[in-house]
Motif scaffolding. Structure first.
Motif, PDB file in Angstrom:
ATOM      1  N   PHE A 152       0.840  -1.196   0.000  1.00 46.87           N
ATOM      2  CA  PHE A 152       0.000   0.000   0.000  1.00 46.87           C
ATOM      3  C   PHE A 152       0.877   1.248   0.000  1.00 46.87           C
ATOM      4  N   MET A 153       0.493   2.213  -0.808  1.00 53.06           N
ATOM      5  CA  MET A 153       1.201   3.493  -0.750  1.00 53.06           C
ATOM      6  C   MET A 153       0.205   4.623  -0.582  1.00 53.06           C
ATOM      7  N   PHE A 154       0.563   5.549   0.334  1.00 57.47           N
ATOM      8  CA  PHE A 154      -0.296   6.696   0.628  1.00 57.47           C
ATOM      9  C   PHE A 154       0.388   7.973   0.190  1.00 57.47           C
ATOM     10  N   LEU A 155      -0.354   8.840  -0.442  1.00 54.25           N
ATOM     11  CA  LEU A 155       0.133  10.202  -0.623  1.00 54.25           C
ATOM     12  C   LEU A 155      -0.601  11.048   0.406  1.00 54.25           C
ATOM     13  N   GLY A 156       0.171  11.552   1.389  1.00 51.65           N
ATOM     14  CA  GLY A 156      -0.458  12.282   2.497  1.00 51.65           C
ATOM     15  C   GLY A 156      -0.280  11.465   3.759  1.00 51.65           C
ATOM     16  N   ALA A 157       0.447  12.020   4.721  1.00 46.61           N
ATOM     17  CA  ALA A 157       0.739  11.275   5.942  1.00 46.61           C
ATOM     18  C   ALA A 157       0.142  11.991   7.144  1.00 46.61           C
ATOM     19  N   GLY A 213      -4.315   9.436   6.244  1.00 45.06           N
ATOM     20  CA  GLY A 213      -3.270   8.520   5.779  1.00 45.06           C
ATOM     21  C   GLY A 213      -2.772   7.601   6.887  1.00 45.06           C
ATOM     22  N   THR A 214      -2.340   8.182   7.994  1.00 46.21           N
ATOM     23  CA  THR A 214      -1.781   7.331   9.056  1.00 46.21           C
ATOM     24  C   THR A 214      -2.885   6.530   9.755  1.00 46.21           C
ATOM     25  N   GLY A 215      -4.081   7.126   9.820  1.00 47.96           N
ATOM     26  CA  GLY A 215      -5.207   6.406  10.440  1.00 47.96           C
ATOM     27  C   GLY A 215      -5.542   5.146   9.657  1.00 47.96           C
ATOM     28  N   ILE A 216      -5.633   5.288   8.334  1.00 47.11           N
ATOM     29  CA  ILE A 216      -5.960   4.132   7.491  1.00 47.11           C
ATOM     30  C   ILE A 216      -4.836   3.102   7.572  1.00 47.11           C
ATOM     31  N   GLY A 275      -4.872   8.294  -1.890  1.00 45.55           N
ATOM     32  CA  GLY A 275      -4.612   9.727  -1.776  1.00 45.55           C
ATOM     33  C   GLY A 275      -5.317  10.338  -0.586  1.00 45.55           C
ATOM     34  N   THR A 276      -4.531  10.870   0.340  1.00 42.49           N
ATOM     35  CA  THR A 276      -5.093  11.503   1.543  1.00 42.49           C
ATOM     36  C   THR A 276      -4.364  12.817   1.796  1.00 42.49           C
ATOM     37  N   SER A 277      -3.983  13.479   0.712  1.00 41.09           N
ATOM     38  CA  SER A 277      -3.091  14.632   0.833  1.00 41.09           C
ATOM     39  C   SER A 277      -3.838  15.948   0.995  1.00 41.09           C
ATOM     40  N   ASP A 324       4.938  12.021   1.936  1.00 39.96           N
ATOM     41  CA  ASP A 324       4.394  13.328   2.312  1.00 39.96           C
ATOM     42  C   ASP A 324       4.995  14.398   1.412  1.00 39.96           C
ATOM     43  N   SER A 325       4.847  15.651   1.785  1.00 39.33           N
ATOM     44  CA  SER A 325       5.285  16.727   0.877  1.00 39.33           C
ATOM     45  C   SER A 325       6.797  16.699   0.666  1.00 39.33           C
TER      46      SER A 325
END
Ligand code: OAA
Ligand code: MG
Length: 576
Positions: free
Chosen positions: A319-324, A328-331, A402-404, A358-359
């Motif tokens: 899994f990769m998240f954009l937005g930490a 993002g961290t919750g999921i 995406g959670t950014s 993250d950014s």
């Protein structure tokens, strides 16, 4: 007074019916603070009267407009105050919908609905975002409770000004991170109001038991500070102790006013406060952070059901998240927890399957010193990478989330890369409103040449690509929080536990039918949401009982039936 309240509310069988003696540890029984009165401590002489005539027509909770029957018109002094036609509730609804649809501009629809939020399915993302941005200029009549720094030291009194005494759910924001739109200060009120409308419409929580609150601690939004129509405090936000003390006073006042079992949902706080507030009050209050926990539960449900389409177990995926931040961290944490439960592996190990960007680029161990505490568990060993594209190419995730809060960040290159090494890349563009979505449905389907399974936080229309119609899902916390909240309050839970979030995810995932899968959907349609909410509520309550966190005894045998019986429906009651 008690029997009067039972009288007007007693026609729907429901434990949520306000029995004023039902809470512990708070001031609920002493509704008006009368018992605390002394010569120095003055009290307000609140009264409750039976509304009739002109007053009844202006009481939004009891007014039925032209729906009043002949007998009621006689009994309640309404003769002459209404034109003679009697129009049923159903016809009134049709008329309202016709009027609403005649507006082309969504914001006009929102404004029309502000008068009617208790009765209709409500405005949510994306229009609520625009409404918050323009709240100052569209402001008509106040909704919800505003508690500002001016009321410091007097929060308990402000709570008493709210006309309802038996409150079961509070949604509170300080407006610092409204959806992906940033700091909207006091204008964030649209969010708690909208969320609680969904509590009623989707979760069946009684409207009078819902309390939307905006804590106005100022804003750092220069545009608002310079706006002559701004409705909030024109000052910068305090940090540190001043903020903490204000929140502490608020949390204590809530408990004192409404007891131990009122659910407090934190909504759209900035990262730097959200995690701390949840950790701090999670042990003393019944608190739930929708952005961290609600979103996590909904996304996990989508992933569990997506496995039917993409194959494997959760542990087989990367899994990769954009937005930490919160989402993002919750999921990520909830997925790691679920994999840990499934594989009996410590969560420290299972976290390694989840990567955050993250950014500043990929979150890696060499950055650990400078990371905010909630990102640290995700700092894995890897060379530093600056961009999402580089990270996607290096890690080759199967799922991209995406959670950014920043729109258009899933670029064509990113989506194309995801499609080169995945048969069916799962792409979730969760940021709200639509303008902040990481990519649109059209982009996801076109750039992946129809391979992507796509869902987003805000709704997108079905999209036709090369003769095939693709149905984007809506991965929004609205699937879970209303049913979750209902589950928590109907069993008298005293704390929220992560296992209750997992229970909600599992219940939601089970609601996806073969027919839905055939359309590429990983969420059930919203049309069945009341049924879905009852299932979620039942599973959450079952878990609360199992964990010993439910205080309502005895435990009902059939929790689904019980949940359904607890759900409020906005139908006109008959008056004596
Ligand atoms: O309100 C929504 O649509 C989802 C949500 O919690 C957010 O974006 O903060
Ligand atoms: Mg939110």
């Amino acid at each position: 007074m008690e029997s009067f309240m039972k009288g007007i509310r007693g026609d729907v069988p429901c434990v949520l019916d306000m029995d004023p003696t039902h809470t512990v540890g708070g001031g609920v029984e002493d509704f008006y603070g009368e018992d605390r009165a002394t010569e120095d401590q003055l009290v307000t002489p609140w009264t409750i009267s039976v509304a009739s005539g002109h007053t009844l027509l202006r009481d939004k909770r009891h007014n039925k407009g032209l729906g009043f029957t002949e007998t009621e018109r006689d009994a309640h002094y309404l003769r002459g105050l209404l034109p003679p036609a009697i129009i049923s509730q159903e016809l009134q609804e049709r008329k309202m919908m016709k009027n609403l649809r005649s507006y082309d501009v969504p914001l006009q629809r929102y404004m029309a609905m502000m008068d009617l939020q208790e009765l209709l399915p409500v405005v949510y993302t994306p229009t609520v975002g625009e409404a918050c941005q323009k709240y100052g200029s569209i402001f008509r009549r106040p909704q919800g409770l505003y508690i500002s720094l001016k009321e410091k030291g007097k929060i308990l009194e402000v709570l008493r000004n709210w006309p309802e005494r038996s409150i079961q759910v509070i949604v509170v924001t300080d407006g610092e991170r409204i959806l992906g739109l940033g700091d909207l200060g006091c204008q964030g009120m649209g969010i708690p109001v909208g969320k609680l409308s969904l509590y009623t419409a989707l979760g069946g929580v009684r409207p009078s038991a819902c309390l939307p609150i905006t804590l106005d601690v100022g804003t750092n939004n220069e545009t608002l500070l310079n706006d002559e129509f701004y409705i909030g405090l024109k000052q910068k936000r305090p940090r540190g102790q001043e903020y903490a003390d204000f929140l502490q006073e608020f949390m204590s006042a809530v408990k004192q006013s409404y007891g131990e079992k009122v659910l407090i949902q934190f909504e759209d706080f900035a990262n730097h406060n959200a995690f701390d507030l949840l950790a701090k009050y999670g042990t003393t209050h019944l608190v739930f952070n929708d952005d961290i926990q609600g979103t996590a539960s909904v996304v996990l449900a989508g992933l569990i059901s997506a496995l039917k389409l993409i194959g494997g177990t959760l542990a087989d995926h990367t899994f990769m998240f954009l937005g930490a931040g919160e989402a993002g961290t919750g999921i990520a944490e909830l997925i790691a927890l679920e994999i840990s439960r499934q594989t009996k592996t410590p969560v420290e190990e299972t976290r390694k399957k989840l990567w955050l960007v993250d950014s500043k680029g990929l979150v890696v161990s060499s950055r650990v010193e400078s990371l905010q505490h909630f990102k640290k568990p995700w700092a894995h060993n890897h060379e530093p990478l600056k961009s999402l594209l580089e990270a996607v190419k290096a890690i080759k995730p199967t799922v991209l989330i995406g959670t950014s809060g920043v729109g258009q960040t899933f670029t064509q290159e990113v989506v194309e890369a995801m499609s080169t090494f995945n048969e069916k890349p799962l792409i979730l563009a969760l940021s709200n409103p639509t303008s902040q979505a990481e990519c649109t449905a059209e982009q996801a389907y076109t750039w992946s040449k129809g391979k992507a399974i796509f869902a987003s936080g805000s709704p997108f229309d079905p999209f036709e690509y090369e003769g095939k119609t693709f149905m984007p899902g809506q991965a929004n916390n609205a699937y879970v929080f209303p049913g979750f909240g209902l589950g928590v309050i109907m069993c008298g839970a005293i704390r929220v536990h992560d296992d209750m979030l997992l229970a909600a995810s599992e219940a939601l995932a089970k609601q996806v039918s073969e027919e839905n899968y055939a359309q590429g959907l990983i969420y059930p349609p919203f049309t069945n949401i009341r049924k879905i909410s009852a299932q979620i509520a039942a599973n959450v309550a079952a878990k609360a009982y199992e964990l010993g966190l439910a205080s309502r005894r005895p435990r009902p045998d059939d929790l689904v039936k019980y949940a359904e019986s607890c759900m409020y429906t906005p139908v006109y009651r008959n008056y004596r």
